[in-house]
Structure formats: C-alpha cells, structure tokens
Design a protein around this motif. Sequence first.
Motif, PDB file in Angstrom:
ATOM      1  N   LEU A  31       0.859  -1.182   0.000  1.00 48.34           N
ATOM      2  CA  LEU A  31       0.000   0.000   0.000  1.00 48.34           C
ATOM      3  C   LEU A  31       0.896   1.233   0.000  1.00 48.34           C
ATOM      4  CD1 LEU A  31      -2.442  -1.242   2.816  1.00 48.34           C
ATOM      5  CD2 LEU A  31      -2.619  -1.632   0.341  1.00 48.34           C
ATOM      6  N   CYS A  32       0.790   2.058  -1.028  1.00 49.80           N
ATOM      7  CA  CYS A  32       1.714   3.185  -1.199  1.00 49.80           C
ATOM      8  C   CYS A  32       0.938   4.498  -1.181  1.00 49.80           C
ATOM      9  CB  CYS A  32       2.448   3.065  -2.527  1.00 49.80           C
ATOM     10  SG  CYS A  32       3.175   1.445  -2.763  1.00 49.80           S
ATOM     11  N   ASP A  33       1.311   5.373  -0.258  1.00 48.66           N
ATOM     12  CA  ASP A  33       0.631   6.660  -0.163  1.00 48.66           C
ATOM     13  C   ASP A  33       1.507   7.772  -0.729  1.00 48.66           C
ATOM     14  OD1 ASP A  33       2.509   6.614   1.914  1.00 48.66           O
ATOM     15  OD2 ASP A  33       1.317   7.951   3.159  1.00 48.66           O
ATOM     16  N   ASN A  34       0.872   8.943  -0.905  1.00 47.91           N
ATOM     17  CA  ASN A  34       1.606  10.153  -1.309  1.00 47.91           C
ATOM     18  C   ASN A  34       2.205  10.045  -2.714  1.00 47.91           C
ATOM     19  OD1 ASN A  34       2.293  12.745  -0.712  1.00 47.91           O
ATOM     20  ND2 ASN A  34       4.123  12.258   0.459  1.00 47.91           N
ATOM     21  N   ILE A  35       1.522   9.325  -3.589  1.00 42.90           N
ATOM     22  CA  ILE A  35       1.998   9.160  -4.972  1.00 42.90           C
ATOM     23  C   ILE A  35       0.817   9.455  -5.893  1.00 42.90           C
ATOM     24  CG2 ILE A  35       2.932   7.529  -6.659  1.00 42.90           C
ATOM     25  CD1 ILE A  35       4.317   6.133  -4.289  1.00 42.90           C
ATOM     26  N   ASP A  36       0.889  10.581  -6.592  1.00 41.39           N
ATOM     27  CA  ASP A  36      -0.293  11.050  -7.313  1.00 41.39           C
ATOM     28  C   ASP A  36      -0.103  11.111  -8.827  1.00 41.39           C
ATOM     29  OD1 ASP A  36      -2.905  11.857  -7.365  1.00 41.39           O
ATOM     30  OD2 ASP A  36      -2.546  13.890  -6.638  1.00 41.39           O
ATOM     31  N   ALA A  37       0.910  11.840  -9.290  1.00 48.16           N
ATOM     32  CA  ALA A  37       1.071  12.044 -10.732  1.00 48.16           C
ATOM     33  C   ALA A  37       1.342  10.714 -11.433  1.00 48.16           C
ATOM     34  CB  ALA A  37       2.218  13.018 -10.992  1.00 48.16           C
ATOM     35  N   LYS A  38       0.870  10.608 -12.663  1.00 49.12           N
ATOM     36  CA  LYS A  38       1.027   9.370 -13.433  1.00 49.12           C
ATOM     37  C   LYS A  38       2.504   8.952 -13.523  1.00 49.12           C
ATOM     38  CE  LYS A  38       0.236   7.389 -17.970  1.00 49.12           C
ATOM     39  NZ  LYS A  38      -0.308   7.592 -19.300  1.00 49.12           N
ATOM     40  N   GLY A  39       2.783   7.750 -13.130  1.00 53.58           N
ATOM     41  CA  GLY A  39       4.130   7.195 -13.258  1.00 53.58           C
ATOM     42  C   GLY A  39       5.101   7.595 -12.157  1.00 53.58           C
ATOM     43  N   ARG A  40       4.643   8.442 -11.227  1.00 53.16           N
ATOM     44  CA  ARG A  40       5.544   8.953 -10.193  1.00 53.16           C
ATOM     45  C   ARG A  40       6.118   7.826  -9.318  1.00 53.16           C
ATOM     46  NH1 ARG A  40       5.929  14.080  -8.250  1.00 53.16           N
ATOM     47  NH2 ARG A  40       5.718  14.563 -10.444  1.00 53.16           N
ATOM     48  N   ILE A  41       5.419   6.709  -9.276  1.00 53.17           N
ATOM     49  CA  ILE A  41       5.905   5.603  -8.433  1.00 53.17           C
ATOM     50  C   ILE A  41       7.235   5.056  -8.959  1.00 53.17           C
ATOM     51  CG2 ILE A  41       4.794   3.608  -9.576  1.00 53.17           C
ATOM     52  CD1 ILE A  41       3.877   2.922  -6.571  1.00 53.17           C
ATOM     53  N   SER A  42       7.536   5.326 -10.218  1.00 49.53           N
ATOM     54  CA  SER A  42       8.794   4.829 -10.806  1.00 49.53           C
ATOM     55  C   SER A  42      10.009   5.433 -10.112  1.00 49.53           C
ATOM     56  CB  SER A  42       8.855   5.152 -12.293  1.00 49.53           C
ATOM     57  OG  SER A  42       7.827   4.472 -12.951  1.00 49.53           O
ATOM     58  N   ALA A  43       9.814   6.572  -9.441  1.00 48.05           N
ATOM     59  CA  ALA A  43      10.929   7.203  -8.722  1.00 48.05           C
ATOM     60  C   ALA A  43      11.233   6.476  -7.404  1.00 48.05           C
ATOM     61  CB  ALA A  43      10.603   8.667  -8.441  1.00 48.05           C
ATOM     62  N   HIS A  44      10.352   5.560  -7.010  1.00 46.37           N
ATOM     63  CA  HIS A  44      10.508   4.860  -5.722  1.00 46.37           C
ATOM     64  C   HIS A  44      11.016   3.441  -5.980  1.00 46.37           C
ATOM     65  CE1 HIS A  44       8.333   7.995  -3.387  1.00 46.37           C
ATOM     66  NE2 HIS A  44       7.823   8.237  -4.573  1.00 46.37           N
ATOM     67  N   SER A  45      12.321   3.341  -6.199  1.00 47.92           N
ATOM     68  CA  SER A  45      12.871   2.036  -6.581  1.00 47.92           C
ATOM     69  C   SER A  45      12.716   1.003  -5.467  1.00 47.92           C
ATOM     70  CB  SER A  45      14.338   2.178  -6.975  1.00 47.92           C
ATOM     71  OG  SER A  45      15.042   2.822  -5.944  1.00 47.92           O
ATOM     72  N   ASP A  46      12.670   1.478  -4.210  1.00 48.20           N
ATOM     73  CA  ASP A  46      12.491   0.532  -3.098  1.00 48.20           C
ATOM     74  C   ASP A  46      11.124  -0.157  -3.195  1.00 48.20           C
ATOM     75  OD1 ASP A  46      11.390   3.099  -2.680  1.00 48.20           O
ATOM     76  OD2 ASP A  46      11.292   2.792  -0.503  1.00 48.20           O
ATOM     77  N   VAL A  47      10.098   0.627  -3.520  1.00 47.94           N
ATOM     78  CA  VAL A  47       8.746   0.068  -3.619  1.00 47.94           C
ATOM     79  C   VAL A  47       8.645  -0.869  -4.824  1.00 47.94           C
ATOM     80  CG1 VAL A  47       6.313   0.655  -3.916  1.00 47.94           C
ATOM     81  CG2 VAL A  47       7.764   2.125  -2.526  1.00 47.94           C
ATOM     82  N   LEU A  48       9.264  -0.465  -5.925  1.00 53.86           N
ATOM     83  CA  LEU A  48       9.237  -1.334  -7.113  1.00 53.86           C
ATOM     84  C   LEU A  48       9.935  -2.659  -6.807  1.00 53.86           C
ATOM     85  CD1 LEU A  48       9.988   1.189 -10.021  1.00 53.86           C
ATOM     86  CD2 LEU A  48       7.818   0.652  -8.919  1.00 53.86           C
ATOM     87  N   GLY A  49      11.031  -2.568  -6.049  1.00 56.71           N
ATOM     88  CA  GLY A  49      11.753  -3.784  -5.653  1.00 56.71           C
ATOM     89  C   GLY A  49      10.888  -4.681  -4.771  1.00 56.71           C
ATOM     90  N   GLN A  50      10.125  -4.060  -3.897  1.00 59.52           N
ATOM     91  CA  GLN A  50       9.238  -4.862  -3.029  1.00 59.52           C
ATOM     92  C   GLN A  50       8.186  -5.594  -3.861  1.00 59.52           C
ATOM     93  OE1 GLN A  50       7.530  -2.675   0.369  1.00 59.52           O
ATOM     94  NE2 GLN A  50       9.321  -1.372   0.313  1.00 59.52           N
ATOM     95  N   ALA A  51       7.649  -4.879  -4.870  1.00 65.20           N
ATOM     96  CA  ALA A  51       6.631  -5.500  -5.732  1.00 65.20           C
ATOM     97  C   ALA A  51       7.247  -6.675  -6.496  1.00 65.20           C
ATOM     98  CB  ALA A  51       6.062  -4.469  -6.706  1.00 65.20           C
TER      99      ALA A  51
END
Length: 193
Positions: A159-179
Amino acid sequence: MPTILAFAGSPRRGGNSEILLDCLTAGVKDKGGQVNKIILNELKISPCQECGGCDKSGCCVVDDDMQSIYKQLDSAGALVVASPIFFSGVSAQLKAVIDRCQCHWVRKFLLKQSPHENKRPGVFLSVRGQAGLDIFHCAVKPVKAFFGTEDVSYAHELLCDNIDAKGRISAHSDVLGQAYQLGWKLLSQISRG
Ligand SMILES: Cc1cc2nc3c(=O)[nH]c(=O)nc-3n(C[C@H](O)[C@H](O)[C@H](O)COP(=O)(O)O)c2cc1C
C-alpha cells in the motif's frame, strides 16, 4: 504451473498501480511463472443488478465479459489485484468485478460448493495520492471479502501513499523492488502447493 491472474484496476494505463503490478508480474515471469494480466477498464462488465438470477445456481445470468473472468478466477493459481484509491475506496472497475462475484458468494456460502480444495494466495497492491495509510482500510475490506469468497488468502499487500502524478511511483525504486520480490514470493508459494 498454474497461472497467476492479475487484475489492473485503474483506468489510467501506465499509471502507478499498473506499474506496481507490472513489477510484481516481472518477478513472477523472471522465475518462470505464467501471468494472465487483465485490464479491467477494457472489459464490458455491468455492475451487479441484484436480480437474484444466481440464487439457486451460483451462476451469474448477465452475459458480458464477466463470464470469462469467472472461469479465470476458478482456474487461477493465485490472484493479484491492483487498484488506485478513488474517494477512499477501490476503483469502480474493480468494485464492479467484486460485486459481480456475488454468484460465487452464493455458490460458496449458501450452496456450500467450492471448486477449490485449498486456498490460493492473493496480493493487493494499491496507491493513493494523499499521505497517510489510514484510508487504505476502506479498500482492503472489500478486497478481503472478495478474496474470501474466491478461496484466496490475503497473503500480501503493498500500500503506497503520497503518490499522485502518473508514473511517479517509478521514482521509488524501493517500492518497485518490493513489488518484484512479491512476485517471487507468490510463485514460490504456488510451487510449494
Ligand atoms: C476519481 C479519483 C479519486 C481519487 N480519490 C482519492 C482519495 O480518496 N484519496 C487519495 O489519497 N487519492 C485519491 N486519488 C488519487 C489517486 O489515488 C492517485 O493519483 C493514484 O496514484 C492513482 O493511481 P493510478 O495511476 O494507478 O490510477 C483519486 C484520483 C481520482 C482520479
């Protein structure tokens, strides 16, 4: 090896929850697993009409793309559901699928029939624009009810909060690694049976 069924619940292609989903499925595929990814927004799925047509049979009488989803839900080895938070809940696309599984609720809880001897593992991925993890429970609750109806255990969540703009989650490599690692975990859970 059974297929992992993956629902992309956002209407925004290439959005944050789909990116998370794709990282997870990359983890599955890199270890030799099979994924069937479904973009819910591309399907014709009417909301549940509460017509009672499934009351005696446990089968939905509405003839739309949900008929194919029912078969895939029954045969999947695991289920992954990705959704953005919309007005504190899951997307309308995902909620329509969940509500249409009322026929499986009838099948399991009223008719006492189930096609599965054991529970399959399930994962919920979700992203919201504002900060705070509190709102996610309004989405987790229907997803847990859905998983329970489908003989799927709520094995993992991201569950990831504070991520709004399209594709902004790509800046969070830790979260991508968890997925990505969740993809591995899920596959090893299926392999162990
Ligand atoms: C219709 C709509 C409703 C939204 N409601 C919420 C909300 O209640 N809480 C929140 O934190 N973010 C809300 N958002 C922001 C999205 O959750 C956020 O942009 C998310 O990253 C979108 O994920 P996606 O790219 O996978 O669609 C909303 C966005 C839209 C378009």
